[in-house]
Design an enzyme around this catalytic site. Structure first.
Site, PDB file in Angstrom:
ATOM      1  N   LYS A 113       5.560  -3.891  69.829  1.00 19.59           N
ATOM      2  CA  LYS A 113       5.314  -3.673  71.263  1.00 19.59           C
ATOM      3  C   LYS A 113       6.687  -3.729  71.943  1.00 19.59           C
ATOM      4  O   LYS A 113       7.066  -4.726  72.570  1.00 19.59           O
ATOM      5  CB  LYS A 113       4.332  -4.716  71.811  1.00 19.59           C
ATOM      6  CG  LYS A 113       3.770  -4.356  73.178  1.00 19.59           C
ATOM      7  CD  LYS A 113       2.576  -5.224  73.519  1.00 19.59           C
ATOM      8  CE  LYS A 113       2.253  -5.196  75.003  1.00 19.59           C
ATOM      9  NZ  LYS A 113       1.921  -3.878  75.528  1.00 19.59           N
TER      10      LYS A 113
HETATM   11  N1  PMP Z   1      -1.689   0.563  73.199  1.00 18.18           N
HETATM   12  C1  PMP Z   1      -0.655   0.361  74.035  1.00 18.18           C
HETATM   13  C2  PMP Z   1       0.436   1.379  74.093  1.00 18.18           C
HETATM   14  C3  PMP Z   1      -0.616  -0.766  74.850  1.00 18.18           C
HETATM   15  O1  PMP Z   1       0.407  -0.981  75.692  1.00 18.18           O
HETATM   16  C4  PMP Z   1      -1.678  -1.699  74.788  1.00 18.18           C
HETATM   17  C5  PMP Z   1      -1.652  -2.916  75.670  1.00 18.18           C
HETATM   18  N2  PMP Z   1      -0.896  -3.954  75.074  1.00 18.18           N
HETATM   19  C6  PMP Z   1      -2.728  -1.458  73.898  1.00 18.18           C
HETATM   20  C7  PMP Z   1      -2.706  -0.311  73.113  1.00 18.18           C
HETATM   21  C8  PMP Z   1      -3.874  -2.417  73.787  1.00 18.18           C
HETATM   22  O2  PMP Z   1      -3.433  -3.611  73.209  1.00 18.18           O
HETATM   23  P1  PMP Z   1      -4.117  -5.011  73.546  1.00 18.18           P
HETATM   24  O3  PMP Z   1      -5.569  -4.812  73.375  1.00 18.18           O
HETATM   25  O4  PMP Z   1      -3.542  -5.920  72.518  1.00 18.18           O
HETATM   26  O5  PMP Z   1      -3.743  -5.354  74.927  1.00 18.18           O
END
Ligand code: PMP
Length: 297
Positions: free
Chosen positions: A159
């Site tokens: 991330k």
């Molecule tokens: N894809 C992207 C590009 C994101 O930024 C997020 C948010 N963090 C997600 C998917 C979903 O991840 P999560 O459920 O862990 O928030």
């Protein structure tokens, strides 16, 4: 939309070992992260004073940094404690938590071996504005021009701040055309994800979701898969071609911020939020201790 600028708020931000006044949580303009995107972050939600899936987020933060080649100088226990300390200091019952780790100013150039690794955690209020009936109308997504990069092109499991450049461009283009967000294909042309959320589709009582082999396997995505399994709903993780969307009946996105949000349109394809979407919205809300549920049809 009038919002209070994020650098001019009251309260405290945890930075490099302790809380400091919000307006003093600053970095120098010659920070490696700003120039070369050596930065990773998390997005977490506080529900009724509790951070949902905190340890999973903390582990992903540490892993995101490891993929970019740096080690956050705190243990998972220390990061969890710092997140909780920041939430307690801010005093919000429903909020958003943003841990961020980045390379500092000790070196300026592509090579950054000797930079210090910084960690900060900010918490801001995110009130419970959830209106299930309003949300059931579904949001409209544009088809993004940019694609998710191939695993040998970018560190797609991290991330990492740098991976969001194409998300912001795509989201702005969508918003300028009146859409809420954009759906991105992957480097092969398969359905991938929205700019900050994962995708799910419903067809003949089963859930179809793209295989997360070149984008984030969201914590909400995994939570919703578990909720669906507990309901006996079949889950099919696979590569999905965009033209298959014409056969899908329902669509929703999942994410820490989006939670479970129904989708009514993606480019030329239309969907009608139905029973499975409602059930999973309700189950997710119940799990995170939020009030409000969608009436069964
Ligand atoms: N894809 C992207 C590009 C994101 O930024 C997020 C948010 N963090 C997600 C998917 C979903 O991840 P999560 O459920 O862990 O928030």
């Amino acid at each position: 939309m009038a919002t209070i600028p994020f650098d001019d708020r009251d309260g405290s931000i945890w930075m490099n070992g302790g809380l400091r006044p919000w307006r003093d949580a600053n970095i120098h303009v010659l920070s490696h992260a700003l120039h070369y995107a050596s930065c990773v972050f998390e997005g977490e939600r506080v529900y009724a004073g509790e951070i949902f899936k905190l340890r999973e987020h903390t582990e992903r933060l540490i892993e995101s940094a490891r993929i970019l080649g740096f080690r956050i100088p705190y243990t998972a226990d220390e990061i969890d404690a710092a997140c909780k300390e920041t939430v307690a200091a801010q005093g919000f019952k429903d909020g958003y938590v943003r841990p961020v780790a980045w390379r500092g100013s000790e070196m300026m150039g592509v090579s950054a071996q000797a930079t210090k690794i910084n960690l900060a955690i900010a918490v801001w209020e995110w009130p419970s504005y959830f209106d299930p009936e309003e949300r059931l109308k579904g949001i409209r997504l544009d088809m993004a021009e940019y694609r998710r990069p191939a695993p040998d092109t970018a560190p797609c499991k991290s991330k990492a701040a740098g991976l969001y450049m194409i998300c912001t461009i795509s989201k702005h283009a969508a918003e300028n055309k009146g859409y809420a967000d954009a759906m991105m294909l992957d480097y092969r042309g398969y359905v991938a994800e929205a700019t900050g959320a994962n995708m799910f589709f419903v067809k003949d009582g089963a859930l179809h979701t793209p295989m997360p082999d070149c984008f984030l396997d969201g914590i909400t995505r995994r939570t919703v898969i578990d909720l669906a399994k507990a309901r006996g709903i079949e889950i099919i993780e696979r590569h999905i071609k965009p033209e298959e969307m014409s056969d899908f009946e329902q669509c929703f996105i999942t994410g820490t911020a989006a939670e479970v949000t129904p989708v009514s349109e993606i480019g030329p394809y239309t969907f009608t939020p139905g029973e499975i979407t409602k059930t999973l919205m309700n189950d997710y809300m119940a799990l995170v201790n939020r009030t409000g549920s969608v009436a069964a049809a």
